[in-house]
Design a protein around this motif. Structure first.
Motif, PDB file in Angstrom:
ATOM      1  N   ALA A 209      14.391   6.620   2.535  1.00 39.79           N
ATOM      2  CA  ALA A 209      15.386   7.128   1.880  1.00 39.79           C
ATOM      3  C   ALA A 209      16.475   7.106   2.893  1.00 39.79           C
ATOM      4  CB  ALA A 209      15.044   9.035   2.106  1.00 39.79           C
ATOM      5  N   LYS A 210      16.840   5.890   2.586  1.00 38.73           N
ATOM      6  CA  LYS A 210      17.988   5.716   2.971  1.00 38.73           C
ATOM      7  C   LYS A 210      19.600   6.130   2.838  1.00 38.73           C
ATOM      8  CE  LYS A 210      20.896   1.171   3.251  1.00 38.73           C
ATOM      9  NZ  LYS A 210      22.080   1.078   1.936  1.00 38.73           N
ATOM     10  N   VAL A 211      18.960   6.780   2.497  1.00 38.32           N
ATOM     11  CA  VAL A 211      20.366   7.883   2.351  1.00 38.32           C
ATOM     12  C   VAL A 211      20.625   9.054   3.620  1.00 38.32           C
ATOM     13  CG1 VAL A 211      19.308   9.676   1.474  1.00 38.32           C
ATOM     14  CG2 VAL A 211      21.912   9.347   1.186  1.00 38.32           C
ATOM     15  N   LEU A 212      19.771   8.789   5.138  1.00 41.19           N
ATOM     16  CA  LEU A 212      19.879   9.332   5.989  1.00 41.19           C
ATOM     17  C   LEU A 212      19.425   8.328   6.838  1.00 41.19           C
ATOM     18  CD1 LEU A 212      21.400  11.504   6.639  1.00 41.19           C
ATOM     19  CD2 LEU A 212      18.929  12.543   6.697  1.00 41.19           C
ATOM     20  N   HIS A 213      19.445   8.008   8.340  1.00 39.01           N
ATOM     21  CA  HIS A 213      19.315   7.358   8.968  1.00 39.01           C
ATOM     22  C   HIS A 213      17.791   8.564   9.856  1.00 39.01           C
ATOM     23  CE1 HIS A 213      18.308   5.508  13.268  1.00 39.01           C
ATOM     24  NE2 HIS A 213      18.258   4.274  12.140  1.00 39.01           N
ATOM     25  N   PRO A 214      16.441   7.550   9.958  1.00 36.05           N
ATOM     26  CA  PRO A 214      15.733   8.798  10.746  1.00 36.05           C
ATOM     27  C   PRO A 214      16.085   9.672  12.357  1.00 36.05           C
ATOM     28  CG  PRO A 214      14.918   6.846   9.834  1.00 36.05           C
ATOM     29  CD  PRO A 214      15.587   6.503   9.706  1.00 36.05           C
ATOM     30  N   SER A 215      16.290   8.479  12.916  1.00 37.40           N
ATOM     31  CA  SER A 215      17.384   8.860  13.860  1.00 37.40           C
ATOM     32  C   SER A 215      17.883  10.293  14.019  1.00 37.40           C
ATOM     33  CB  SER A 215      17.349   8.376  15.236  1.00 37.40           C
ATOM     34  OG  SER A 215      16.965   6.699  14.811  1.00 37.40           O
ATOM     35  N   THR A 216      19.051  10.299  13.346  1.00 36.95           N
ATOM     36  CA  THR A 216      19.935  11.104  12.714  1.00 36.95           C
ATOM     37  C   THR A 216      19.048  13.273  12.964  1.00 36.95           C
ATOM     38  OG1 THR A 216      21.129   9.584  11.274  1.00 36.95           O
ATOM     39  CG2 THR A 216      21.795  12.146  11.299  1.00 36.95           C
ATOM     40  N   ILE A 217      17.812  12.940  12.504  1.00 33.11           N
ATOM     41  CA  ILE A 217      17.415  14.364  12.248  1.00 33.11           C
ATOM     42  C   ILE A 217      17.099  14.783  13.781  1.00 33.11           C
ATOM     43  CG2 ILE A 217      15.916  15.883  12.178  1.00 33.11           C
ATOM     44  CD1 ILE A 217      16.382  14.780   9.368  1.00 33.11           C
ATOM     45  N   LEU A 218      17.146  14.082  14.802  1.00 33.40           N
ATOM     46  CA  LEU A 218      17.082  14.478  15.822  1.00 33.40           C
ATOM     47  C   LEU A 218      17.930  15.539  16.924  1.00 33.40           C
ATOM     48  CD1 LEU A 218      15.223  10.723  18.008  1.00 33.40           C
ATOM     49  CD2 LEU A 218      14.094  13.279  17.646  1.00 33.40           C
ATOM     50  N   PRO A 219      18.918  14.960  17.230  1.00 31.28           N
ATOM     51  CA  PRO A 219      20.169  15.473  17.937  1.00 31.28           C
ATOM     52  C   PRO A 219      20.592  16.593  16.900  1.00 31.28           C
ATOM     53  CG  PRO A 219      21.006  13.080  17.237  1.00 31.28           C
ATOM     54  CD  PRO A 219      19.786  13.484  17.022  1.00 31.28           C
ATOM     55  N   ALA A 220      20.291  16.649  15.747  1.00 31.44           N
ATOM     56  CA  ALA A 220      20.714  17.992  14.410  1.00 31.44           C
ATOM     57  C   ALA A 220      19.449  19.178  14.588  1.00 31.44           C
ATOM     58  CB  ALA A 220      20.338  17.529  12.721  1.00 31.44           C
ATOM     59  N   ILE A 221      17.976  18.580  15.116  1.00 32.63           N
ATOM     60  CA  ILE A 221      17.239  19.266  15.637  1.00 32.63           C
ATOM     61  C   ILE A 221      17.630  20.468  17.207  1.00 32.63           C
ATOM     62  CG2 ILE A 221      14.487  20.241  15.758  1.00 32.63           C
ATOM     63  CD1 ILE A 221      14.372  17.569  13.960  1.00 32.63           C
ATOM     64  N   GLU A 222      17.429  19.345  17.965  1.00 29.20           N
ATOM     65  CA  GLU A 222      18.053  20.031  18.809  1.00 29.20           C
ATOM     66  C   GLU A 222      18.346  20.753  19.614  1.00 29.20           C
ATOM     67  OE1 GLU A 222      18.232  16.619  21.835  1.00 29.20           O
ATOM     68  OE2 GLU A 222      15.920  15.726  21.238  1.00 29.20           O
ATOM     69  N   HIS A 223      20.156  20.438  18.941  1.00 33.32           N
ATOM     70  CA  HIS A 223      21.069  21.268  19.041  1.00 33.32           C
ATOM     71  C   HIS A 223      21.183  22.475  17.067  1.00 33.32           C
ATOM     72  CE1 HIS A 223      22.022  18.535  21.393  1.00 33.32           C
ATOM     73  NE2 HIS A 223      22.287  19.344  21.899  1.00 33.32           N
ATOM     74  N   ASP A 224      20.400  22.898  16.701  1.00 31.83           N
ATOM     75  CA  ASP A 224      19.594  23.210  15.382  1.00 31.83           C
ATOM     76  C   ASP A 224      21.003  23.514  14.679  1.00 31.83           C
ATOM     77  OD1 ASP A 224      18.929  25.123  14.010  1.00 31.83           O
ATOM     78  OD2 ASP A 224      18.617  26.853  15.101  1.00 31.83           O
TER      79      ASP A 224
END
Ligand code: ADP
Ligand code: ASP
Ligand code: MG
Length: 452
Positions: A266-281
């Protein structure tokens, strides 16, 4: 305060940048501060830059320099349309530096006849660096205190050029120093996405689509309350709109679901984007810059259970299946480790894996080192490859509780020859591999069954 990342089509031309300005204005008046802004290159510019480098490397210097000239024209036309006359001269001078550097690098590439990943990053980064300067000036001209921040200072990465990995601690510290201080001073910092630099100051890029990742790094680094990804669709849709004719909007997703969807195409979001978001909730919201009044898709740690059994489908084309068959695998230990060490050696990521008593099948989408990988695998058994394969993936937290769901997805596909089927321990998805030619009808079929 929020971080707002604008993708290529949301900064494609002066009209798009005017929409961006109003979106930034609305966020600033809602929060009374910020936002921090991350922009992609104007749409098509990164492709054009890579083509320029390719032309130069193949000895077509004239064509490469003409490519640079065309980009100069496009950016100068946008400056004319968007930036106040008083600011133009300074901006054009700062942009000229990038174009001079581009001309010089292109000539060097043509002379040597070779492009290294490090040189390619200098070329590829120009789109974001130029556009961020332009957008900062355009904001200032519209009465918003836009200020350009050099992403090469704010994003610190390793030296894996073209797909550099940010170093979390150093990047967070740099974000405080270069971005947070600007927000605290009442400014609207504007950074180019996609771009970073090594500790030694060599320019790097984060891989195609990497501006989303930059947006998340800024959000995490300055403690934003939300990371907004502004794009050309209403949010995460129930299927890729280029494959299925009328997908629906997915209003909420969990981080885990979003990660699986992004990873599986699902190209609308780069997969790595989620990482920093998860770490900082920090919630990530995907929004349409042509319809800013929409609520988009909000991605949070917990998500909200989807009202449908499947949350969304993702798909990916251009995969190659590698099969390794060996009776030595029978009852043996250490076999899989040896096989995966080969992929590791060539830094080639494996997407899906299935095994039987005597065979292992994996899919890869990066085939640059395929011949070498196959040669290294040969001592382990019989190796064969099959290209033009595709992946279809159904994602949803409901897979965890509904034991029949996976079977339902597979049974809808009963007429499609499936090459591999995989359900991993997360039990949040079921993934099937098929011939690329079967993908479109298969996607339409599952989408109709679950959403129409
Ligand atoms: P941007 O330039 O804003 O980063 P991208 O082109 O990277 O935009 O991503 C947006 C595109 O992603 C959409 O135009 C759409 O074609 C594609 N896409 C693929 N799968 C999905 C999906 N499940 N939901 C929404 N968009 C998707
Ligand atoms: N401009 C880069 C690309 O086209 C990064 C991005 O837009 O996310 O891949
Ligand atoms: Mg993108």
């Amino acid at each position: 305060m929020v971080v707002q990342k604008f993708g290529g089509t949301s900064v494609a031309d002066p009209d798009a940048i005017r929409r961006l300005i109003e979106i930034v204005r609305t966020a600033r008046s809602a929060d009374g501060t910020g936002p921090a802004v991350v922009v992609s290159a104007m749409s098509g510019v990164t492709d054009a830059l890579l083509k320029i480098a390719g032309d130069a490397g193949d000895g077509r210097l004239e064509q490469a320099l003409a490519g640079v000239a065309a980009l100069r024209e496009r950016h100068l036309a946008a400056v004319q349309a968007l930036v106040a006359a008083s600011e133009r001269e300074r901006l054009v001078a700062s942009m000229a530096e990038h174009f001079e550097q581009l001309d010089a690098v292109v000539k060097t590439i043509a002379t040597i006849g070779e492009t290294s990943p490090r040189t390619l990053d200098v070329v590829a980064s120009a789109g974001e660096l130029l556009n961020s300067r332009l957008v900062a000036a355009a904001l200032a001209g519209a009465g918003l205190p836009g200020i350009w921040v050099d992403a090469r200072k704010a994003v610190v990465t390793n030296d894996d050029y073209m797909r550099a990995v940010p170093m979390a601690a150093a990047t967070n510290e740099a974000m405080q120093q270069y971005v947070r201080t600007q927000v605290d001073a009442g400014k609207v910092p504007v950074l180019g996405g996609f771009v970073g630099a090594t500790v030694d100051g060599h320019t790097t890029t984060l891989g195609r689509g990497g501006s989303d990742y930059s947006g998340a790094l800024v959000g995490a680094g300055i403690g934003a309350r939300e990371i907004q990804i502004w794009t050309d669709v209403d949010g995460m849709l129930t299927a890729d709109p280029r494959v299925v004719s009328s997908p629906r909007l997915v209003p909420t997703l969990s981080f885990a679901e979003a990660a699986e969807l992004a990873y599986f195409g699902a190209k609308v979001l780069h997969p790595s984007t989620i990482l920093p978001a998860i770490e900082h909730d920090i919630p990530v919201r995907i929004l349409n810059s042509r319809k800013p009044e929409g609520t988009g898709t909000v991605i949070t740690a917990a998500g909200t259970a989807a009202g449908t059994p499947v949350t969304a489908f993702a798909c990916k084309k251009g995969l190659t299946v590698v099969d390794i068959t060996s009776s030595r695998m029978l009852m043996a230990y250490g076999f899989l480790r040896q096989v995966f060490e080969v992929f590791e050696k060539y830094k080639t990521a494996v997407d899906v894996v299935t095994t039987s008593e005597v065979s292992v099948s994996v899919t890869v989408d990066d085939t640059r080192h395929l011949d070498a990988i196959v040669a290294d695998l040969r001592p382990f058994g019989e190796v064969s490859t099959e290209g033009e394969m595709a992946l279809l993936c159904a994602v949803g937290d409901h897979f965890r509780s509904d034991a029949h769901l996976a079977a339902r997805v597979v049974s809808v596909l009963e007429e499609v020859p499936l090459r591999m089927i995989s359900q991993a321990a997360s039990r949040r998805n079921i993934t099937v591999i098929m011939r690329q030619a079967d993908l479109q009808p298969a996607m339409q079929r599952v989408h109709r069954e679950f959403f129409e």
